[in-house]
Motif scaffolding. Structure first.
Motif, PDB file in Angstrom:
ATOM      1  N   ARG A   4       0.848  -1.197   0.000  1.00  0.00           N
ATOM      2  CA  ARG A   4       0.000   0.000   0.000  1.00  0.00           C
ATOM      3  C   ARG A   4       0.880   1.241   0.000  1.00  0.00           C
ATOM      4  O   ARG A   4       1.742   1.415   0.853  1.00  0.00           O
ATOM      5  CB  ARG A   4      -0.919   0.019   1.215  1.00  0.00           C
ATOM      6  CG  ARG A   4      -1.843   1.253   1.217  1.00  0.00           C
ATOM      7  CD  ARG A   4      -2.812   1.247   2.360  1.00  0.00           C
ATOM      8  NE  ARG A   4      -2.091   1.336   3.628  1.00  0.00           N
ATOM      9  CZ  ARG A   4      -2.667   1.215   4.820  1.00  0.00           C
ATOM     10  NH1 ARG A   4      -3.959   0.971   4.900  1.00  0.00           N
ATOM     11  NH2 ARG A   4      -1.949   1.301   5.915  1.00  0.00           N
ATOM     12  N   TYR A   6      -0.773   4.490  -0.754  1.00  0.00           N
ATOM     13  CA  TYR A   6      -1.630   5.627  -0.433  1.00  0.00           C
ATOM     14  C   TYR A   6      -2.846   5.114   0.312  1.00  0.00           C
ATOM     15  O   TYR A   6      -3.432   4.096  -0.071  1.00  0.00           O
ATOM     16  CB  TYR A   6      -2.061   6.350  -1.713  1.00  0.00           C
ATOM     17  CG  TYR A   6      -2.504   7.775  -1.502  1.00  0.00           C
ATOM     18  CD1 TYR A   6      -1.589   8.814  -1.508  1.00  0.00           C
ATOM     19  CD2 TYR A   6      -3.838   8.087  -1.288  1.00  0.00           C
ATOM     20  CE1 TYR A   6      -1.993  10.131  -1.304  1.00  0.00           C
ATOM     21  CE2 TYR A   6      -4.252   9.395  -1.092  1.00  0.00           C
ATOM     22  CZ  TYR A   6      -3.322  10.421  -1.099  1.00  0.00           C
ATOM     23  OH  TYR A   6      -3.718  11.722  -0.904  1.00  0.00           O
ATOM     24  N   GLN A   7      -3.210   5.803   1.373  1.00  0.00           N
ATOM     25  CA  GLN A   7      -4.293   5.359   2.236  1.00  0.00           C
ATOM     26  C   GLN A   7      -5.614   6.044   1.893  1.00  0.00           C
ATOM     27  O   GLN A   7      -5.625   7.205   1.455  1.00  0.00           O
ATOM     28  CB  GLN A   7      -3.948   5.654   3.696  1.00  0.00           C
ATOM     29  CG  GLN A   7      -2.689   4.942   4.159  1.00  0.00           C
ATOM     30  CD  GLN A   7      -2.255   5.371   5.547  1.00  0.00           C
ATOM     31  OE1 GLN A   7      -2.467   6.500   5.966  1.00  0.00           O
ATOM     32  NE2 GLN A   7      -1.632   4.446   6.271  1.00  0.00           N
ATOM     33  N   SER A   8      -6.715   5.357   2.151  1.00  0.00           N
ATOM     34  CA  SER A   8      -8.044   5.887   1.842  1.00  0.00           C
ATOM     35  C   SER A   8      -8.394   7.132   2.655  1.00  0.00           C
ATOM     36  O   SER A   8      -9.369   7.810   2.350  1.00  0.00           O
ATOM     37  CB  SER A   8      -9.104   4.810   2.075  1.00  0.00           C
ATOM     38  OG  SER A   8      -9.141   4.440   3.437  1.00  0.00           O
ATOM     39  N   ASP A  13       0.995   6.346   2.537  1.00  0.00           N
ATOM     40  CA  ASP A  13       1.241   5.422   3.643  1.00  0.00           C
ATOM     41  C   ASP A  13       2.674   5.641   4.123  1.00  0.00           C
ATOM     42  O   ASP A  13       3.623   5.449   3.354  1.00  0.00           O
ATOM     43  CB  ASP A  13       1.051   3.981   3.176  1.00  0.00           C
ATOM     44  CG  ASP A  13       1.141   2.971   4.308  1.00  0.00           C
ATOM     45  OD1 ASP A  13       1.964   3.178   5.231  1.00  0.00           O
ATOM     46  OD2 ASP A  13       0.411   1.984   4.252  1.00  0.00           O
ATOM     47  N   HIS A  35      -2.466   2.311  -4.776  1.00  0.00           N
ATOM     48  CA  HIS A  35      -2.994   3.599  -4.325  1.00  0.00           C
ATOM     49  C   HIS A  35      -4.471   3.407  -4.016  1.00  0.00           C
ATOM     50  O   HIS A  35      -5.262   3.124  -4.911  1.00  0.00           O
ATOM     51  CB  HIS A  35      -2.818   4.623  -5.453  1.00  0.00           C
ATOM     52  CG  HIS A  35      -3.266   6.013  -5.109  1.00  0.00           C
ATOM     53  ND1 HIS A  35      -2.426   7.088  -5.207  1.00  0.00           N
ATOM     54  CD2 HIS A  35      -4.453   6.508  -4.710  1.00  0.00           C
ATOM     55  CE1 HIS A  35      -3.087   8.190  -4.865  1.00  0.00           C
ATOM     56  NE2 HIS A  35      -4.330   7.858  -4.565  1.00  0.00           N
ATOM     57  N   CYS A  38      -8.724   8.604  -1.978  1.00  0.00           N
ATOM     58  CA  CYS A  38      -9.708   9.237  -1.103  1.00  0.00           C
ATOM     59  C   CYS A  38     -10.605  10.105  -1.982  1.00  0.00           C
ATOM     60  O   CYS A  38     -10.261  11.253  -2.285  1.00  0.00           O
ATOM     61  CB  CYS A  38      -9.007  10.074  -0.035  1.00  0.00           C
ATOM     62  SG  CYS A  38     -10.165  10.972   1.041  1.00  0.00           S
ATOM     63  N   TYR A  75     -16.420   4.321  -0.122  1.00  0.00           N
ATOM     64  CA  TYR A  75     -15.248   5.103  -0.513  1.00  0.00           C
ATOM     65  C   TYR A  75     -15.495   5.986  -1.728  1.00  0.00           C
ATOM     66  O   TYR A  75     -14.606   6.722  -2.133  1.00  0.00           O
ATOM     67  CB  TYR A  75     -14.065   4.177  -0.808  1.00  0.00           C
ATOM     68  CG  TYR A  75     -13.665   3.354   0.387  1.00  0.00           C
ATOM     69  CD1 TYR A  75     -13.038   3.942   1.474  1.00  0.00           C
ATOM     70  CD2 TYR A  75     -13.924   1.990   0.445  1.00  0.00           C
ATOM     71  CE1 TYR A  75     -12.666   3.197   2.580  1.00  0.00           C
ATOM     72  CE2 TYR A  75     -13.556   1.241   1.549  1.00  0.00           C
ATOM     73  CZ  TYR A  75     -12.932   1.849   2.606  1.00  0.00           C
ATOM     74  OH  TYR A  75     -12.574   1.105   3.700  1.00  0.00           O
TER      75      TYR A  75
END
Length: 141
Positions: A4, A6-8, A13, A35, A38, A75
């Motif tokens: 991972r 990139y986080q939601s 990350d 990715h 968001c 999301y």
């Protein structure tokens, strides 16, 4: 191995550089990054650029960046056309940087369109319930 990147919640990350380095050190033959965007944060190009810049600035060696598209209603927005535009903007930003990209996708859940539009490598997520889309939205992307 796909780490991972990139986080939601709308940020890179902070563990991705170490995770990727550890994967290579463990002898993985290929290490990619994903990715998890968001949608509610907006600015898909900014999110893509943040990940790209972080990976570059931290000398992260990776093969492909995968966009992880899942979780309709959780999301993503309720407008499938807005969702599709977000995804297209993210792809454009990554392509502009020359990044090798792919998509992990439940396409009809989020965009009411197929996965073929972007002509990218794709990992099809398991089909649970993709729900139904209005007839006018069923054209391929």
């Amino acid at each position: 191995m796909i780490a991972r990147g990139y986080q939601s919640v709308g940020r890179v990350d902070p563990n991705v550089a170490a995770t990727v380095a550890n994967a290579w050190a463990a002898g993985m033959s290929r290490v990619d990054v994903y990715h998890f965007p968001c949608f509610t944060c907006g600015n898909p190009a900014g999110q893509a650029n943040a990940l790209f810049t972080y990976l570059k600035d931290n000398d992260v060696k990776y093969g492909k960046v995968w966009l992880d598209v899942e979780g309709p209603g959780t999301y993503w927005g309720s407008s499938t056309s807005d969702n599709a535009a977000f995804i297209a903007d993210w792809f454009a930003a990554m392509k502009e940087k020359g990044v090798d990209i792919g998509v992990q996708f439940r396409p009809r859940q989020v965009t009411c369109r197929g996965r073929g539009h972007h002509r990218l490598p794709a990992i099809q997520a398991p089909r649970k319930s993709w729900g139904s889309c209005p007839t006018s939205s069923r054209a391929a992307m």
